[in-house]
Design an enzyme around this catalytic site. Structure first.
Site, PDB file in Angstrom:
ATOM      1  N   ARG A 269     -10.480 -11.392   1.805  1.00  0.00           N
ATOM      2  CA  ARG A 269     -11.295 -12.486   1.246  1.00  0.00           C
ATOM      3  C   ARG A 269     -10.537 -13.803   1.287  1.00  0.00           C
ATOM      4  O   ARG A 269     -11.135 -14.877   1.377  1.00  0.00           O
ATOM      5  CB  ARG A 269     -11.729 -12.115  -0.177  1.00  0.00           C
ATOM      6  CG  ARG A 269     -10.579 -11.908  -1.124  1.00  0.00           C
ATOM      7  CD  ARG A 269     -10.989 -11.128  -2.370  1.00  0.00           C
ATOM      8  NE  ARG A 269     -11.053  -9.678  -2.123  1.00  0.00           N
ATOM      9  CZ  ARG A 269     -11.401  -8.787  -3.041  1.00  0.00           C
ATOM     10  NH1 ARG A 269     -11.732  -9.167  -4.265  1.00  0.00           N
ATOM     11  NH2 ARG A 269     -11.437  -7.509  -2.747  1.00  0.00           N
TER      12      ARG A 269
ATOM     13  N   LYS B  34       0.843  -1.194   0.000  1.00  0.00           N
ATOM     14  CA  LYS B  34       0.000   0.000   0.000  1.00  0.00           C
ATOM     15  C   LYS B  34       0.880   1.247   0.000  1.00  0.00           C
ATOM     16  O   LYS B  34       2.012   1.202   0.482  1.00  0.00           O
ATOM     17  CB  LYS B  34      -0.855   0.017   1.289  1.00  0.00           C
ATOM     18  CG  LYS B  34      -2.020  -0.945   1.295  1.00  0.00           C
ATOM     19  CD  LYS B  34      -2.829  -0.781   2.570  1.00  0.00           C
ATOM     20  CE  LYS B  34      -3.998  -1.754   2.617  1.00  0.00           C
ATOM     21  NZ  LYS B  34      -4.995  -1.518   1.554  1.00  0.00           N
TER      22      LYS B  34
HETATM   23  N1  BES Z   1      -8.295  -3.632   4.390  1.00  0.00           N
HETATM   24  C1  BES Z   1      -8.387  -3.216   3.047  1.00  0.00           C
HETATM   25  C2  BES Z   1      -9.662  -2.447   2.742  1.00  0.00           C
HETATM   26  C3  BES Z   1      -9.704  -1.047   3.283  1.00  0.00           C
HETATM   27  C4  BES Z   1      -8.908  -0.061   2.741  1.00  0.00           C
HETATM   28  C5  BES Z   1     -10.584  -0.713   4.267  1.00  0.00           C
HETATM   29  C6  BES Z   1      -8.986   1.221   3.220  1.00  0.00           C
HETATM   30  C7  BES Z   1     -10.680   0.573   4.742  1.00  0.00           C
HETATM   31  C8  BES Z   1      -9.870   1.553   4.214  1.00  0.00           C
HETATM   32  C9  BES Z   1      -8.382  -4.444   2.115  1.00  0.00           C
HETATM   33  O1  BES Z   1      -7.595  -5.496   2.539  1.00  0.00           O
HETATM   34  C10 BES Z   1      -7.838  -3.993   0.810  1.00  0.00           C
HETATM   35  O2  BES Z   1      -6.696  -3.630   0.758  1.00  0.00           O
HETATM   36  N2  BES Z   1      -8.679  -4.011  -0.225  1.00  0.00           N
HETATM   37  C11 BES Z   1      -8.288  -3.586  -1.506  1.00  0.00           C
HETATM   38  C12 BES Z   1      -8.870  -4.552  -2.502  1.00  0.00           C
HETATM   39  C13 BES Z   1      -8.351  -4.376  -3.889  1.00  0.00           C
HETATM   40  C14 BES Z   1      -6.884  -4.718  -3.956  1.00  0.00           C
HETATM   41  C15 BES Z   1      -9.155  -5.239  -4.831  1.00  0.00           C
HETATM   42  C16 BES Z   1      -8.824  -2.178  -1.723  1.00  0.00           C
HETATM   43  O3  BES Z   1      -9.927  -1.874  -1.251  1.00  0.00           O
HETATM   44  O4  BES Z   1      -8.125  -1.370  -2.324  1.00  0.00           O
HETATM   45 MN    MN Z   2      -5.586  -5.326   1.877  1.00  0.00          MN
END
Ligand code: BES
Ligand code: MN
Ligand code: ZN
Length: 494
Positions: free
Chosen positions: A352, A278
């Protein structure tokens, strides 16, 4: 804070403060009129002078009102009748909380029946008041060396109701239990990831079970997960030095033959994104990526506090998501416990990957329904903002029950469609499915992914990415959706 259910009359209640509502323009509530009479028109004269209009959320603290039985009278504005809805009620209670916190009053008398709120009965007003008041007491300062301490502030609130009403009494004890659960959930969420590891969550679950004979805990380690062929869950923990744990908390309040409600909570104690790292901005907030797990622990706490006559099982896959030489790489293919293979195109879609194995594992409890709770997608915040959690699922009645429970406790939920058409986005050239579905409808494709592991039971998914914590100045865990889940469970009993 302590809450008492009382039947005091406004003239006789002896306390540090009487809370009296005033509606616009300058109209005293029924209790207010009685205090006014005892004070020989003093309250009315204050209103007439123009010191208090009765605007929604306005307050005026009057010390030593002549003839009043209490040391102070707090006037609180309820606005015009048409202003009063659930939000308005919340504003009134929050105004009372701030005004009382600034005063020296340790106890107070409140007459919730005086505030007219369409479609909500006295029990609801009492429940909501207790929830807001207890939540306002929450502090997270255990990691500060200079703890402010809280010598001032309200210690006891007497809720005055006209007659002995069993529903009002129950509203108080349920709200106290829910707020105890929220407080545990908030603590777990707020703790930094170097303290709140998967092992830490397991320890807290054990601690919770120690206090209740109806609660049993079982913690699987990575070797156990390997034996169960949880290749998907293990692919997420592969890059972490902290061992993953699969925690189950079984509450048996009803006969063994009664099928349990299963709650499955995402417990990523820190989500760096893994190799699909990230960006740095606000990455600290990914310590909140275990708030689904926290809400499961919190709900189990509330259920246990109330000793509910029902069976509930909480299942928590807990892990970190870290980059490392041994971490899963984009393009890696893993086999889930269900036997389905997954091409991991983005290691940041890890929630997931741990949930799918936990959902397959959940079937072993022969649940009557399964609800998973996860901070699963940023896309959920894009779609719905931070007001409701999203709900999707494979069973109409279950989704309706969750929507209704959310309305009852003002812990809002909004449904997104889980149509088959979206499933196509998960196509992989090399495995049974990909773990991401592209830019469009990210919350829905995440749920589509989960739906492939929940075919054997009634299932709903709550995406709490927007609701589990607040950012910015108020940064911190909210304790949601403990109220929603607890209310849902309560509704299954009554
Ligand atoms: N934990 C995150 C989702 C999230 C991000 C929740 C920011 C709250 C604030 C999750 O694991 C994630 O990183 N999801 C990705 C999915 C994507 C790679 C398909 C996302 O939401 O960017
Ligand atoms: Mn994630
Ligand atoms: Zn995550």
């Amino acid at each position: 804070m302590e809450f008492g259910l009382k039947h005091n009359t406004p003239e006789s209640a002896r306390s540090a403060c009487q809370i009296i509502s005033v509606s616009q323009a300058r109209k005293l509530s029924a209790s207010g009129q009685r205090v006014d009479k005892a004070s020989k028109g003093y309250l009315a004269s204050v209103l007439k002078r123009g010191d208090m209009e009765g605007r929604l959320g306005q307050t005026l603290l009057l010390p030593s009102v002549p003839g009043a039985s209490s040391q102070r009278v707090l006037l609180v504005g309820c606005g015009k009748g048409s202003d009063m809805n659930e939000r308005g009620f919340t504003r009134v209670i929050n105004a009372i909380i701030s005004a009382l916190a600034a005063s020296g009053a340790r106890d107070a008398e409140f007459y919730p029946a005086d505030i007219a709120l369409k479609g909500r009965d006295l029990a609801w007003k009492v429940r909501h008041t207790v929830l807001l008041m207890s939540n306002s007491e929450y502090r997270f300062d255990r990691l500060k060396s200079d703890k402010p301490g809280h010598p001032k502030g309200l210690r006891k609130l007497n809720l005055n109701a006209p007659k002995n009403d069993a529903r009002v009494k129950r509203a108080i004890s349920e709200a106290i239990a829910i707020s105890a659960g929220m407080s545990i959930a908030r603590d777990l969420g707020n703790l930094p990831a170097n303290v709140c590891t998967p092992s830490y969550i397991a320890r807290q679950a054990r601690l919770l079970a120690k206090g209740d004979k109806k609660l049993r805990v079982n913690v699987l380690d990575e070797a156990d997960m390997k034996r169960l062929k949880m290749g998907s869950l293990l692919s997420v923990s592969a890059g972490s030095r902290q061992p993953a744990k699969l925690i189950s908390l079984e509450y048996r309040g009803a006969a063994a033959r009664e099928q349990p409600i299963a709650l499955v909570g995402k417990g990523v104690t820190f989500d760096t994104g893994g190799i699909s790292l990230k960006p740095g901005a606000a990455m600290d907030e990914m310590k909140f990526d275990m708030c689904g797990a926290a809400s499961v622990v919190g709900t189990m706490k509330a259920v246990s506090e109330m000793q509910l006559p029902i069976n509930v099982v909480g299942i928590i896959p807990a892990t970190e998501n870290m980059p490392d030489g041994l971490a899963t790489k984009p393009g890696d293919i893993v086999t889930s416990m269900s036997g389905q293979t997954i091409e991991i195109l983005n290691t940041d879609a890890e929630g997931r990957l741990i949930l799918c194995d936990a959902l397959t594992y959940a079937a072993k409890f022969k649940p009557r329904c399964v609800i998973d709770i996860a901070t699963l997608t940023g896309a959920c915040i894009v779609a719905l903002g931070k007001i409701p959690s999203a709900v999707l699922g494979n069973n109409r009645a279950l989704i309706n029950d969750l929507l209704k429970s959310g309305q009852q406790v003002e812990d809002k939920v909004w449904e997104l469609p889980l149509w088959d058409e979206y499933q196509d986005q998960l196509k992989s050239n090399f495995a049974d499915m990909a773990n991401i579905g592209g830019r469009d409808a990210g919350t829905i494709t995440a749920a589509c992914f989960l739906s492939r592991f929940t075919k054997d039971y009634k299932w709903a998914h709550l995406d709490i990415a927007g609701t589990a914590w607040k950012s910015g100045e108020d940064k911190g865990s909210t304790g949601r959706p403990v109220p929603l889940l607890t209310q849902y469970i309560l509704n299954q009993i009554k």
